[in-house]
Motif scaffolding. Structure first.
Motif, PDB file in Angstrom:
ATOM      1  N   TYR A  60      -3.125  -3.663  -0.922  1.00 31.69           N
ATOM      2  CA  TYR A  60      -3.145  -4.768  -1.880  1.00 31.69           C
ATOM      3  C   TYR A  60      -1.926  -4.625  -2.790  1.00 31.69           C
ATOM      4  N   VAL A  61      -0.974  -5.510  -2.661  1.00 28.68           N
ATOM      5  CA  VAL A  61       0.202  -5.504  -3.522  1.00 28.68           C
ATOM      6  C   VAL A  61      -0.095  -6.378  -4.736  1.00 28.68           C
ATOM      7  N   ASN A  80       0.967  -1.081  -5.222  1.00 31.27           N
ATOM      8  CA  ASN A  80       0.037  -1.144  -4.102  1.00 31.27           C
ATOM      9  C   ASN A  80      -1.257  -0.459  -4.534  1.00 31.27           C
ATOM     10  N   VAL A  81      -2.271  -1.250  -4.873  1.00 30.11           N
ATOM     11  CA  VAL A  81      -3.541  -0.708  -5.356  1.00 30.11           C
ATOM     12  C   VAL A  81      -4.541  -0.519  -4.226  1.00 30.11           C
ATOM     13  N   ALA A  86       1.611  -0.584   2.486  1.00 29.87           N
ATOM     14  CA  ALA A  86       2.090  -1.935   2.772  1.00 29.87           C
ATOM     15  C   ALA A  86       3.404  -1.812   3.533  1.00 29.87           C
ATOM     16  N   GLU A  87       3.399  -2.215   4.788  1.00 27.30           N
ATOM     17  CA  GLU A  87       4.557  -2.031   5.658  1.00 27.30           C
ATOM     18  C   GLU A  87       5.401  -3.301   5.708  1.00 27.30           C
ATOM     19  N   ASN A  88       6.716  -3.074   5.837  1.00 25.12           N
ATOM     20  CA  ASN A  88       7.673  -4.176   5.918  1.00 25.12           C
ATOM     21  C   ASN A  88       7.453  -5.183   4.784  1.00 25.12           C
ATOM     22  N   LEU A  89       7.401  -4.662   3.579  1.00 21.90           N
ATOM     23  CA  LEU A  89       7.128  -5.488   2.397  1.00 21.90           C
ATOM     24  C   LEU A  89       8.362  -6.304   2.020  1.00 21.90           C
ATOM     25  N   ARG A  90       8.164  -7.585   1.832  1.00 24.50           N
ATOM     26  CA  ARG A  90       9.225  -8.486   1.389  1.00 24.50           C
ATOM     27  C   ARG A  90       8.788  -9.167   0.095  1.00 24.50           C
ATOM     28  N   LEU A  91       9.557  -8.946  -0.954  1.00 24.80           N
ATOM     29  CA  LEU A  91       9.283  -9.540  -2.251  1.00 24.80           C
ATOM     30  C   LEU A  91      10.293 -10.637  -2.538  1.00 24.80           C
ATOM     31  N   ILE A 119      11.277  -3.790   2.280  1.00 25.59           N
ATOM     32  CA  ILE A 119      10.887  -2.423   1.955  1.00 25.59           C
ATOM     33  C   ILE A 119      10.058  -1.895   3.121  1.00 25.59           C
ATOM     34  N   ASP A 120      10.523  -0.820   3.740  1.00 26.93           N
ATOM     35  CA  ASP A 120       9.846  -0.309   4.939  1.00 26.93           C
ATOM     36  C   ASP A 120       8.379   0.011   4.671  1.00 26.93           C
ATOM     37  N   CYS A 121       8.104   0.669   3.558  1.00 26.86           N
ATOM     38  CA  CYS A 121       6.724   1.084   3.288  1.00 26.86           C
ATOM     39  C   CYS A 121       6.532   1.306   1.795  1.00 26.86           C
ATOM     40  N   LEU A 122       5.455   0.765   1.263  1.00 33.42           N
ATOM     41  CA  LEU A 122       5.045   1.038  -0.115  1.00 33.42           C
ATOM     42  C   LEU A 122       3.688   1.731  -0.045  1.00 33.42           C
ATOM     43  N   PRO A 123       3.663   3.056  -0.212  1.00 38.87           N
ATOM     44  CA  PRO A 123       2.405   3.808  -0.057  1.00 38.87           C
ATOM     45  C   PRO A 123       1.367   3.413  -1.106  1.00 38.87           C
ATOM     46  N   PRO A 124       0.113   3.792  -0.877  1.00 44.81           N
ATOM     47  CA  PRO A 124      -0.942   3.497  -1.863  1.00 44.81           C
ATOM     48  C   PRO A 124      -0.625   4.110  -3.222  1.00 44.81           C
ATOM     49  N   MET A 125      -0.896   3.333  -4.276  1.00 42.48           N
ATOM     50  CA  MET A 125      -0.698   3.716  -5.675  1.00 42.48           C
ATOM     51  C   MET A 125       0.773   3.885  -6.051  1.00 42.48           C
ATOM     52  N   SER A 126       1.687   3.548  -5.145  1.00 36.61           N
ATOM     53  CA  SER A 126       3.107   3.546  -5.496  1.00 36.61           C
ATOM     54  C   SER A 126       3.423   2.257  -6.236  1.00 36.61           C
TER      55      SER A 126
END
Length: 221
Positions: A60-61, A80-81, A86-91, A119-126
């Motif tokens: 969850y972004v 990312n809660v 979250a893989e291949n994240l595009r903002l 963004i390749d990966c945004l880990p949990p709680m990052s």
């Protein structure tokens, strides 16, 4: 015309065994129907549980605004809660926002790497944290809404496994007009202790300088 049914031609069970056979057939049909509905309900329950587990374990972004502790600086927080990366994240931000009102490409939030490159990966709680500016300057009457808009939309698209998620968050800074600066009681107390130590240190240095000067005066006499 509706067909005429000859009641005399309808045969009824002649003895008890035939009645029992008929009852057995009826009960079997009823149980078969009940079993079908139970299986159907169980299948729906399993599907609901599977969807619930997927929702609990998905990324969850979340996009929010916060006030930096002890300062009037507004910040944009993207975190990312969820429980999965979250893989291949595009903002993407739908308009320019110049941090601290400085109109330059380096200060344009929409031009930052996080909003222009995947963004390749945004880990949990990052989290990704961006300073927006001083609240009293953003909300000033002569503030330029083109430089620091009070509302904007942040879009987030990302994957987890074979599932794709697409979300939009409408950010509104106006509710923060007139709000107080947050302070942490422990930090506030530590600042008081630091000031006391600085004052004590200054007093000790002043006393030491006075003693040194007095000793020098005695030596001269």
């Amino acid at each position: 015309m509706s067909p005429v049914i000859d009641v005399s031609q309808i045969t009824m069970p002649a003895n008890l065994s035939e009645w029992l056979t008929l009852a057995n057939v009826l009960l079997t049909a009823i149980f078969a129907g009940l079993t079908f509905f139970i299986l159907r309900a169980n299948r729906a329950a399993v599907a609901a549980m599977r969807d619930q587990m997927a929702d609990q374990n998905r990324p969850y972004v979340c996009v929010t605004v916060q006030v930096r502790l002890g300062t009037p600086v507004l910040q944009l927080l993207i975190r990312n809660v969820g429980r999965s990366p979250a893989e291949n994240l595009r903002l993407h931000i739908d308009r320019d926002f110049y941090q601290f009102g400085e109109r330059s490409k380096a200060r344009n939030l929409a031009e930052h790497s996080a909003f222009t490159k995947p963004i390749d990966c945004l880990p949990p709680m990052s989290e990704l944290l961006f300073d927006l500016g001083m609240g009293f300057k953003i909300f000033a009457e002569d503030a330029d809404p083109v430089v620091c808009p009070l509302t904007f939309v942040v879009s987030a698209e990302y994957w987890h496994g074979k599932s794709k998620y697409s979300e939009k968050t409408h950010v509104d800074l106006q509710p923060y007009i007139g709000t107080s600066v947050p302070y942490h009681p422990v930090v506030d107390e530590l600042q008081r202790v630091r000031k006391s130590i600085d004052n004590l240190s200054g007093a000790v240095k002043q006393s030491a300088n006075s003693l040194i000067q007095a000793g020098r005066a005695e030596n001269k006499e």
